[in-house]
Design an enzyme around this catalytic site. Sequence first.
Site, mmCIF file in Angstrom:
data_model
loop_
_atom_site.group_PDB
_atom_site.id
_atom_site.type_symbol
_atom_site.label_atom_id
_atom_site.label_comp_id
_atom_site.label_asym_id
_atom_site.label_seq_id
_atom_site.Cartn_x
_atom_site.Cartn_y
_atom_site.Cartn_z
ATOM 1 C CB VAL A 63 -1.001 0.121 1.034
ATOM 2 C CG1 VAL A 63 -2.009 -1.206 0.922
ATOM 3 C CG2 VAL A 63 -0.266 -0.069 2.413
ATOM 4 C CG ASN A 89 -6.183 -2.483 10.198
ATOM 5 O OD1 ASN A 89 -6.028 -2.123 11.370
ATOM 6 N ND2 ASN A 89 -5.810 -3.697 9.757
ATOM 7 C CE1 TYR A 154 2.039 2.036 14.931
ATOM 8 C CE2 TYR A 154 1.991 2.785 17.110
ATOM 9 C CZ TYR A 154 1.520 2.164 16.008
ATOM 10 O OH TYR A 154 0.143 1.664 16.298
ATOM 11 C CE LYS A 158 -0.328 3.505 13.171
ATOM 12 N NZ LYS A 158 -1.061 2.958 12.033
#
Length: 251
Positions: A63, A89, A154, A158
Amino acid sequence: MKLRDKVALVTGGGSGIGEASCYAFAREGARVAVANRTLAKAEAVARSIEAKGGRAIAIGANVARSADAQRMIDEAVAELGAPDIVFNNAGVSPAGRITDISEADWDQCLNIDLKSVFLIARCAIPLMIEAGGGVILNTAGTFGMRAAANKAAYSVAKAGLINLTRSIALDYARDNIRCNAICPGYVDTPLNTGLPPAERDAFLEQYQPLRGIISADEVAELAVYLASDAAKMITGQMFVIDGGQQAGLYA
């Protein structure tokens, strides 16, 4: 059925929250495109859905690549119809401070956890506009709300995803496109298998007020609600499912 006749595309659909969401969407009447970097995992989920009487296809895709994102959407449209629901997801969760993590791991995390949502949304939104609306869901996570030690890439990815969620919600609300983020705490998924049970239990004891371990199925039920017409006036929001971790600075 809350999602009867809808088409749902789920990335990272081969395991964990993505897999559980594919099953939940199918149970509620959606035709499901199961997308995963490892095609065999996506195929296993799609076969299981079809064995239970649902309709599903498997798509292998990285993706983080623009060409793969477009091909994934094209395959879903050709086999199932234009997606009414896109659940972004797929993700990775490398550990490390900025002086420890490699540039390659940094780039991979931001590309998969953040850039992929931009790439997929850019492909899916015109189809949703043409169809009169749609729903985009993003798995953001609580570390996007408050940074965690030793999780620099991370946490950054996010956090960016949370504002991307808001941006999509604001920019396309008049096109009847809703966009929300799900922010799980510690969930019992393959992504977290590297954490030894003793360390997991110590973490939950210290930081999660509610007893127990969040399951992928519980997160999937939240995704079903947000994708359904029951949430038709909800957009641009972060939905936390973390056993109470974010309720205060310390448990």
